[in-house]
Design a protein around this motif. Structure first.
Motif, PDB file in Angstrom:
ATOM      1  N   GLN A  25       0.830  -1.205   0.000  1.00 57.47           N
ATOM      2  CA  GLN A  25       0.000   0.000   0.000  1.00 57.47           C
ATOM      3  C   GLN A  25       0.866   1.257   0.000  1.00 57.47           C
ATOM      4  O   GLN A  25       0.599   2.225  -0.723  1.00 57.47           O
ATOM      5  CB  GLN A  25      -0.919  -0.002   1.229  1.00 57.47           C
ATOM      6  N   LEU A  57      -5.071   0.278  -5.229  1.00 54.20           N
ATOM      7  CA  LEU A  57      -4.959   0.705  -3.828  1.00 54.20           C
ATOM      8  C   LEU A  57      -6.203   0.320  -3.033  1.00 54.20           C
ATOM      9  O   LEU A  57      -6.104  -0.140  -1.881  1.00 54.20           O
ATOM     10  CB  LEU A  57      -4.759   2.224  -3.760  1.00 54.20           C
ATOM     11  N   ASN A  70      -6.206  -3.497  -2.476  1.00 55.03           N
ATOM     12  CA  ASN A  70      -5.195  -3.876  -1.490  1.00 55.03           C
ATOM     13  C   ASN A  70      -5.600  -3.448  -0.091  1.00 55.03           C
ATOM     14  O   ASN A  70      -5.393  -4.192   0.893  1.00 55.03           O
ATOM     15  CB  ASN A  70      -3.849  -3.249  -1.860  1.00 55.03           C
ATOM     16  N   TYR A  71      -6.223  -2.260   0.012  1.00 55.84           N
ATOM     17  CA  TYR A  71      -6.665  -1.796   1.328  1.00 55.84           C
ATOM     18  C   TYR A  71      -7.784  -2.686   1.866  1.00 55.84           C
ATOM     19  O   TYR A  71      -7.865  -2.935   3.075  1.00 55.84           O
ATOM     20  CB  TYR A  71      -7.146  -0.353   1.223  1.00 55.84           C
TER      21      TYR A  71
END
Length: 475
Positions: free
Chosen positions: A11, A104, A107-108
């Protein structure tokens, strides 16, 4: 927890790429007046990232403290969603930025999914902050924490510094004139359109993208997408359309685009003038000081005979010749040989501000090439002056009377920003990266004097480069 930290490392890497490549180098957000809210969101969110990264590296939030840690995650998620909305309203995101944001977000989501059981386990513990050490992963997370803390300060300070740039009051001798403008969504065009709207004139904008153009202006104006069916009479036609000439290598395809984007619309305007029963009093068409070619010693005025085989000269010469063909219909024609227009919403200045802001500013090559510049306010003021002065016709230089070389420009910019200006980008590197464009526009220049503007009585508001930069940068 190791899995969480690995995902956090990913991240952080993606976030660093998004910040540096998109926000700093591509979009130049810290200097955009329209990005104030976005920068404020980024600054607050980065602070939450700092707390998350440093905590996952060294501290566990047990018991009641776990609720606060969970709240930080939720607030960060809420700010991200708000950021998406603000971005869509204020700018068009490039494809790479949208892709990065998608990765992003995914992945978060994985970070939250893997973190959830650990967070639940913390809830079951007595309330306390418990120190931990995950070895190398803790130090990686700390490095990212330091990075986002630095950008917290940068984004928040940029948001506080950002202000809406004022527009000059354009005073025309004849009120409520009817204008047809091309290039109205561009760096210069949108400022000119807004200034004319503010002054109470009737502004019609020929554009390709109604939504983009309308989103940049306020007040009453008309948008049109074709000239063939346009029957309105206009007092003044201003032609500023054309693909930006800098920023990309000049291959054969690019050169054709630069040329055709100017000649096609200019020919369409000349045809429109020909068939109009009521002719405009003025056809003001764009050009550039590239018309003169380049020279380290020669001083160029409107009376200089240009004999140059460079691409900028060929482009400008054809562009001007086509615009001047409207004279056969009894119309006054003026071609604006424009220098480096200084403003924060586009042009050369934002490109220069990024390295200077990051303490990496300096010259292009040896820095001896001339830079004939003009403040945006004076550029707009000169257009009003031309409209008011029927005696002005033909080519006119739109530059300040005090050109400087690149080294002096860098020195003054560094002084205004309180940043060093000692570095230099080697000529060879620039030629490799940008080819002919770098050689003609960045490594060479021309010493241009606005002889016709001065002789006709135009008074420059910003004849000093330092005064111009201080006004633009709020110093």
């Amino acid at each position: 927890m190791e899995v969480v930290l690995i995902l956090v490392a990913i991240q952080g890497l993606l976030g660093a790429f998004d910040t540096l490549y998109h926000h700093e180098f591509t979009e130049k957000l810290p200097w955009k007046e329209s990005a104030r809210k976005e920068l404020l969101i980024h600054g607050i969110r980065n602070f939450f990232y700092f707390v998350i990264f440093i905590s996952l590296a060294w501290v566990e939030w047990h018991g009641a403290y776990a609720y606060w840690f969970g709240l930080i995650f939720c607030l960060e998620l809420g700010l991200t969603l708000w950021d998406f909305v603000v971005e869509d309203k204020t700018r068009k995101l490039p494809a790479t930025e949208r892709i990065t944001h998608t990765i992003l977000t995914l992945n978060y989501g994985m970070v939250l999914a893997v973190m959830a059981p650990q967070w639940y386990a913390w809830l079951q513990q007595p309330s306390a902050f418990v120190g931990v050490n995950h070895g190398f992963l803790s130090w990686i997370a700390s490095l990212y924490a330091l990075g986002v803390l630095l950008w917290t300060l940068r984004d928040l300070s940029s948001a506080m510094r950002s202000k809406k740039q004022s527009l000059p009051e354009l005073v025309l001798d004849v009120p409520q004139q009817r204008f047809l403008i091309t290039g109205g969504s561009g760096f210069i065009g949108k400022k000119l359109c807004q200034a004319l709207i503010n002054a109470g004139h009737e502004v019609t904008i020929f554009c390709r993208n109604n939504e983009k153009t309308a989103g940049q202006l306020t007040g009453r104006f008309t948008l049109v997408n074709q000239l063939d069916s346009l029957n309105t009479a206009f007092d003044v036609i201003i032609n500023l359309a054309g693909e930006p000439i800098s920023g990309k290598r000049w291959n054969k395809k690019r050169k054709a685009l630069l040329l055709n984007s100017r000649l096609n619309i200019t020919q369409a305007l000349v045809d429109f003038i020909q068939r109009s029963e009521q002719k405009p009093s003025l056809f003001l068409s764009g050009s550039a000081i590239g018309y003169y070619g380049t020279s380290p010693e020669q001083i160029f005025t409107e009376n200089t005979n240009a004999a140059d085989n460079s691409f900028p000269h060929q482009l400008c010469a054809q562009w001007e010749q086509l615009a001047l063909s409207a004279e056969q219909y009894g119309v006054r024609v003026v071609t604006l040989r424009t220098g480096v227009v200084l403003g924060l919403d586009g042009g050369a200045l934002p490109e220069l501000l990024v390295p200077f802001d990051l303490f990496a500013g300096g010259t292009f090559g040896a820095g001896q090439q001339w830079m004939s510049w003009i403040h945006m306010h004076d550029f707009l003021g000169l257009i009003a002056h031309i409209i008011n002065q029927p005696s002005i016709q033909g080519a006119i230089n739109a530059t300040a009377p005090t050109p400087v070389n690149n080294a002096e420009f860098s020195r003054v910019l560094g002084k205004v920003l309180k940043r060093p200006s000692k570095l230099s980008i080697p000529e060879a590197n620039m030629k490799i990266l940008l080819g002919e464009m770098a050689e003609e526009l960045l490594l060479k220049g021309q010493h241009v004097i606005p002889e016709k503007a001065l002789a006709s009585g135009y008074q420059f508001q910003y004849a000093s480069l330092e005064a111009a930069l201080k006004q633009l940068l709020g110093k």
